[in-house]
Structure formats: C-alpha cells, structure tokens
Scaffold this motif. Structure first.
Motif, PDB file in Angstrom:
ATOM      1  N   PRO A 142       0.818  -1.224   0.000  1.00  0.00           N
ATOM      2  CA  PRO A 142       0.000   0.000   0.000  1.00  0.00           C
ATOM      3  C   PRO A 142       0.850   1.272   0.000  1.00  0.00           C
ATOM      4  CG  PRO A 142      -0.420  -1.344   1.970  1.00  0.00           C
ATOM      5  CD  PRO A 142       0.638  -2.025   1.197  1.00  0.00           C
ATOM      6  N   GLU A 143       0.295   2.327  -0.605  1.00  0.00           N
ATOM      7  CA  GLU A 143       0.991   3.617  -0.674  1.00  0.00           C
ATOM      8  C   GLU A 143       1.367   4.131   0.709  1.00  0.00           C
ATOM      9  OE1 GLU A 143      -1.020   6.711  -2.786  1.00  0.00           O
ATOM     10  OE2 GLU A 143      -1.067   5.583  -4.653  1.00  0.00           O
ATOM     11  N   THR A 144       0.459   3.972   1.661  1.00  0.00           N
ATOM     12  CA  THR A 144       0.720   4.511   3.003  1.00  0.00           C
ATOM     13  C   THR A 144       1.975   3.906   3.613  1.00  0.00           C
ATOM     14  OG1 THR A 144      -0.809   2.874   3.924  1.00  0.00           O
ATOM     15  CG2 THR A 144      -1.678   5.075   3.517  1.00  0.00           C
ATOM     16  N   LEU A 145       2.211   2.631   3.353  1.00  0.00           N
ATOM     17  CA  LEU A 145       3.400   1.985   3.893  1.00  0.00           C
ATOM     18  C   LEU A 145       4.656   2.479   3.166  1.00  0.00           C
ATOM     19  CD1 LEU A 145       4.314   0.078   6.051  1.00  0.00           C
ATOM     20  CD2 LEU A 145       3.959  -1.825   4.485  1.00  0.00           C
ATOM     21  N   ILE A 146       4.551   2.697   1.872  1.00  0.00           N
ATOM     22  CA  ILE A 146       5.695   3.242   1.126  1.00  0.00           C
ATOM     23  C   ILE A 146       5.990   4.662   1.606  1.00  0.00           C
ATOM     24  CG2 ILE A 146       6.578   3.855  -1.159  1.00  0.00           C
ATOM     25  CD1 ILE A 146       4.814   1.582  -2.290  1.00  0.00           C
ATOM     26  N   TYR A 147       4.944   5.453   1.875  1.00  0.00           N
ATOM     27  CA  TYR A 147       5.140   6.800   2.430  1.00  0.00           C
ATOM     28  C   TYR A 147       5.891   6.704   3.763  1.00  0.00           C
ATOM     29  CZ  TYR A 147       1.565   8.461  -0.884  1.00  0.00           C
ATOM     30  OH  TYR A 147       0.841   8.764  -2.002  1.00  0.00           O
ATOM     31  N   LYS A 148       5.524   5.726   4.566  1.00  0.00           N
ATOM     32  CA  LYS A 148       6.178   5.535   5.861  1.00  0.00           C
ATOM     33  C   LYS A 148       7.666   5.225   5.663  1.00  0.00           C
ATOM     34  CE  LYS A 148       5.888   2.657  10.011  1.00  0.00           C
ATOM     35  NZ  LYS A 148       5.146   1.570  10.664  1.00  0.00           N
ATOM     36  N   PHE A 149       7.986   4.372   4.695  1.00  0.00           N
ATOM     37  CA  PHE A 149       9.387   4.050   4.414  1.00  0.00           C
ATOM     38  C   PHE A 149      10.159   5.302   3.997  1.00  0.00           C
ATOM     39  CE2 PHE A 149       7.802  -0.370   2.908  1.00  0.00           C
ATOM     40  CZ  PHE A 149       7.778  -0.834   4.213  1.00  0.00           C
ATOM     41  N   ILE A 150       9.519   6.147   3.201  1.00  0.00           N
ATOM     42  CA  ILE A 150      10.183   7.371   2.744  1.00  0.00           C
ATOM     43  C   ILE A 150      10.348   8.354   3.898  1.00  0.00           C
ATOM     44  CG2 ILE A 150       9.987   9.379   1.221  1.00  0.00           C
ATOM     45  CD1 ILE A 150       8.480   7.514  -0.755  1.00  0.00           C
ATOM     46  N   LYS A 151       9.303   8.539   4.691  1.00  0.00           N
ATOM     47  CA  LYS A 151       9.377   9.485   5.811  1.00  0.00           C
ATOM     48  C   LYS A 151      10.412   9.053   6.845  1.00  0.00           C
ATOM     49  CE  LYS A 151       4.862  11.658   5.704  1.00  0.00           C
ATOM     50  NZ  LYS A 151       3.626  11.925   6.443  1.00  0.00           N
ATOM     51  N   HIS A 152      10.570   7.740   7.024  1.00  0.00           N
ATOM     52  CA  HIS A 152      11.563   7.233   7.972  1.00  0.00           C
ATOM     53  C   HIS A 152      12.945   7.113   7.320  1.00  0.00           C
ATOM     54  CE1 HIS A 152       7.954   6.205  10.254  1.00  0.00           C
ATOM     55  NE2 HIS A 152       8.730   6.164  11.311  1.00  0.00           N
ATOM     56  N   LYS A 153      13.058   7.626   6.089  1.00  0.00           N
ATOM     57  CA  LYS A 153      14.313   7.670   5.335  1.00  0.00           C
ATOM     58  C   LYS A 153      14.898   6.284   5.073  1.00  0.00           C
ATOM     59  CE  LYS A 153      15.546  12.330   6.786  1.00  0.00           C
ATOM     60  NZ  LYS A 153      14.557  12.960   6.038  1.00  0.00           N
ATOM     61  N   ARG A 154      14.039   5.303   4.955  1.00  0.00           N
ATOM     62  CA  ARG A 154      14.500   3.966   4.580  1.00  0.00           C
ATOM     63  C   ARG A 154      14.638   3.875   3.067  1.00  0.00           C
ATOM     64  NH1 ARG A 154      11.772  -0.765   7.400  1.00  0.00           N
ATOM     65  NH2 ARG A 154      13.710  -1.715   6.714  1.00  0.00           N
ATOM     66  N   LEU A 155      13.844   4.656   2.344  1.00  0.00           N
ATOM     67  CA  LEU A 155      13.982   4.781   0.898  1.00  0.00           C
ATOM     68  C   LEU A 155      14.453   6.201   0.626  1.00  0.00           C
ATOM     69  CD1 LEU A 155      10.692   3.084  -0.391  1.00  0.00           C
ATOM     70  CD2 LEU A 155      12.988   2.106  -0.340  1.00  0.00           C
ATOM     71  N   GLN A 156      15.571   6.332  -0.026  1.00  0.00           N
ATOM     72  CA  GLN A 156      16.142   7.645  -0.329  1.00  0.00           C
ATOM     73  C   GLN A 156      15.546   8.155  -1.636  1.00  0.00           C
ATOM     74  OE1 GLN A 156      18.144   9.198   1.863  1.00  0.00           O
ATOM     75  NE2 GLN A 156      17.878   7.402   3.167  1.00  0.00           N
ATOM     76  N   VAL A 157      14.712   9.171  -1.566  1.00  0.00           N
ATOM     77  CA  VAL A 157      14.035   9.672  -2.757  1.00  0.00           C
ATOM     78  C   VAL A 157      14.995  10.344  -3.734  1.00  0.00           C
ATOM     79  CG1 VAL A 157      11.747   9.864  -1.750  1.00  0.00           C
ATOM     80  CG2 VAL A 157      13.336  11.768  -1.537  1.00  0.00           C
ATOM     81  N   SER A 158      16.168  10.700  -3.286  1.00  0.00           N
ATOM     82  CA  SER A 158      17.147  11.275  -4.211  1.00  0.00           C
ATOM     83  C   SER A 158      17.562  10.248  -5.259  1.00  0.00           C
ATOM     84  CB  SER A 158      18.370  11.784  -3.452  1.00  0.00           C
ATOM     85  OG  SER A 158      18.988  10.718  -2.747  1.00  0.00           O
ATOM     86  N   GLN A 159      17.493   8.980  -4.914  1.00  0.00           N
ATOM     87  CA  GLN A 159      17.828   7.913  -5.849  1.00  0.00           C
ATOM     88  C   GLN A 159      16.628   7.497  -6.700  1.00  0.00           C
ATOM     89  OE1 GLN A 159      19.302   4.803  -3.357  1.00  0.00           O
ATOM     90  NE2 GLN A 159      21.114   5.947  -2.711  1.00  0.00           N
ATOM     91  N   PHE A 160      15.445   7.842  -6.242  1.00  0.00           N
ATOM     92  CA  PHE A 160      14.211   7.451  -6.930  1.00  0.00           C
ATOM     93  C   PHE A 160      13.354   8.703  -7.127  1.00  0.00           C
ATOM     94  CE2 PHE A 160      15.507   4.090  -3.920  1.00  0.00           C
ATOM     95  CZ  PHE A 160      16.004   3.189  -4.843  1.00  0.00           C
ATOM     96  N   PRO A 161      13.584   9.444  -8.202  1.00  0.00           N
ATOM     97  CA  PRO A 161      13.009  10.788  -8.363  1.00  0.00           C
ATOM     98  C   PRO A 161      11.483  10.843  -8.476  1.00  0.00           C
ATOM     99  CG  PRO A 161      14.078  10.075 -10.381  1.00  0.00           C
ATOM    100  CD  PRO A 161      14.412   9.054  -9.341  1.00  0.00           C
ATOM    101  N   ASN A 162      10.812   9.778  -8.819  1.00  0.00           N
ATOM    102  CA  ASN A 162       9.357   9.818  -8.968  1.00  0.00           C
ATOM    103  C   ASN A 162       8.603   9.359  -7.726  1.00  0.00           C
ATOM    104  OD1 ASN A 162       9.520  10.829 -11.569  1.00  0.00           O
ATOM    105  ND2 ASN A 162       9.632   8.810 -12.472  1.00  0.00           N
ATOM    106  N   LEU A 163       9.331   9.087  -6.660  1.00  0.00           N
ATOM    107  CA  LEU A 163       8.692   8.703  -5.402  1.00  0.00           C
ATOM    108  C   LEU A 163       8.694   9.889  -4.456  1.00  0.00           C
ATOM    109  CD1 LEU A 163      10.100   5.130  -4.675  1.00  0.00           C
ATOM    110  CD2 LEU A 163       7.948   5.767  -5.748  1.00  0.00           C
ATOM    111  N   GLY A 164       7.732   9.929  -3.584  1.00  0.00           N
ATOM    112  CA  GLY A 164       7.623  10.988  -2.592  1.00  0.00           C
ATOM    113  C   GLY A 164       6.495  10.659  -1.646  1.00  0.00           C
ATOM    114  N   TYR A 165       6.086  11.632  -0.863  1.00  0.00           N
ATOM    115  CA  TYR A 165       4.960  11.483   0.049  1.00  0.00           C
ATOM    116  C   TYR A 165       4.136  12.762  -0.015  1.00  0.00           C
ATOM    117  CZ  TYR A 165       8.337  13.911   2.999  1.00  0.00           C
ATOM    118  OH  TYR A 165       9.264  14.797   3.481  1.00  0.00           O
ATOM    119  N   PRO A 166       2.874  12.709   0.411  1.00  0.00           N
ATOM    120  CA  PRO A 166       2.004  13.876   0.233  1.00  0.00           C
ATOM    121  C   PRO A 166       2.321  15.022   1.192  1.00  0.00           C
ATOM    122  CG  PRO A 166       0.792  12.055   1.228  1.00  0.00           C
ATOM    123  CD  PRO A 166       2.163  11.550   0.929  1.00  0.00           C
TER     124      PRO A 166
END
Length: 141
Positions: free
Chosen positions: A61-85
């Motif tokens: 689910p998107e909410t879990l991916i948002y959680k990974f991004i907010k907790h800096k487990r996924l670095q959005v600098s490496q994945f430019p099309n990912l983010g959170y609202p």
C-alpha cells in the motif's frame, strides 16, 4: 521502558519502543514488504517508477511506502518519482512537511501577522506618547 499499546495495524497489545510503532508480527510483515519495494525499485529499469507503478507491481500500500520514505528507509534522491504527500494539499514532495507552494503561502501569512502585530505595537506606543495637558482658566490668574 516503553508503554503498552494496541498495534495500529492488527490491534494486538505490544510494548511500544523508540524503534517500532507496530507489534513484532506486523513489523516482520512491514520488513517483508519493504524488501519487496526495495528490490523492485533498485532495478535499473524501475528507478523512475511512479508510486502507482510501485504499488501495482509489489502490492504494497501507498501509506506503507510513504512511511518508508518518511523514515528515510527509501532515499528519494535515488528514486526521483517517489515521494509522500504534502501535509496541507497532498501534492507529492520529497522533503519536509509542506510543498513549496504551501510553504510560500504559510510564510506570507506569517509575515502578514508579524506586520499586523508590529503596526498594533506601534499604534499602542504612539497612543502612550500623546499626552494632553488641560488647565482651567480660573486657576491661571
């Protein structure tokens, strides 16, 4: 020592600590889902995948991916099309809590409030400085 709370995912009772906000079983499931997402997006052809593409491919689910991004487990600098609202408008962002538009609007509102407070303080100061002396003509003889 942590506090005893209900898991927000499965409602089981567990001891909350600084590292986990879900019970052990849900944590293991989140880790499994993190591995799915990370293994998907680390492939060269998937690095520019959007959130919709990642959720469809992995089933996470998107909410879990948002959680990974907010907790800096996924670095959005490496994945430019990912983010959170954005907390205000919901536009996808990669850092902070507000998008640039909402941040600008917020700063403008704060500046207007500061200007209003400064004007009010200045008016109060000017009112205190005005002193009027009156006297009765009968007393001046």
């Amino acid at each position: 020592m942590g506090e005893i709370i209900n898991c927000p995912t499965c409602n089981n009772i567990f001891m909350k600590n600084a590292f986990r906000d879900v019970c052990e079983a849900c944590f293991r499931e989140e880790e499994r889902q993190y591995d799915l997402v990370y293994n998907f997006i680390r492939k060269r052809e998937n690095r520019t995948a959007t959130m919709l593409q990642v959720t469809k491919a992995t089933g996470v689910p998107e909410t879990l991916i948002y959680k990974f991004i907010k907790h800096k487990r996924l670095q959005v600098s490496q994945f430019p099309n990912l983010g959170y609202p954005c907390d205000q408008c919901g536009e996808l962002i990669q850092k902070g809590k507000l998008c640039e538009t909402c941040q600008t609007s917020f700063n403008q509102q704060v500046n207007k409030l500061k200007e209003a407070e400064n004007r009010k303080a200045e008016d109060l100061k000017n009112q205190q400085m005005r002193t009027y002396h009156t006297f009765d003509n009968k007393d001046r003889k």
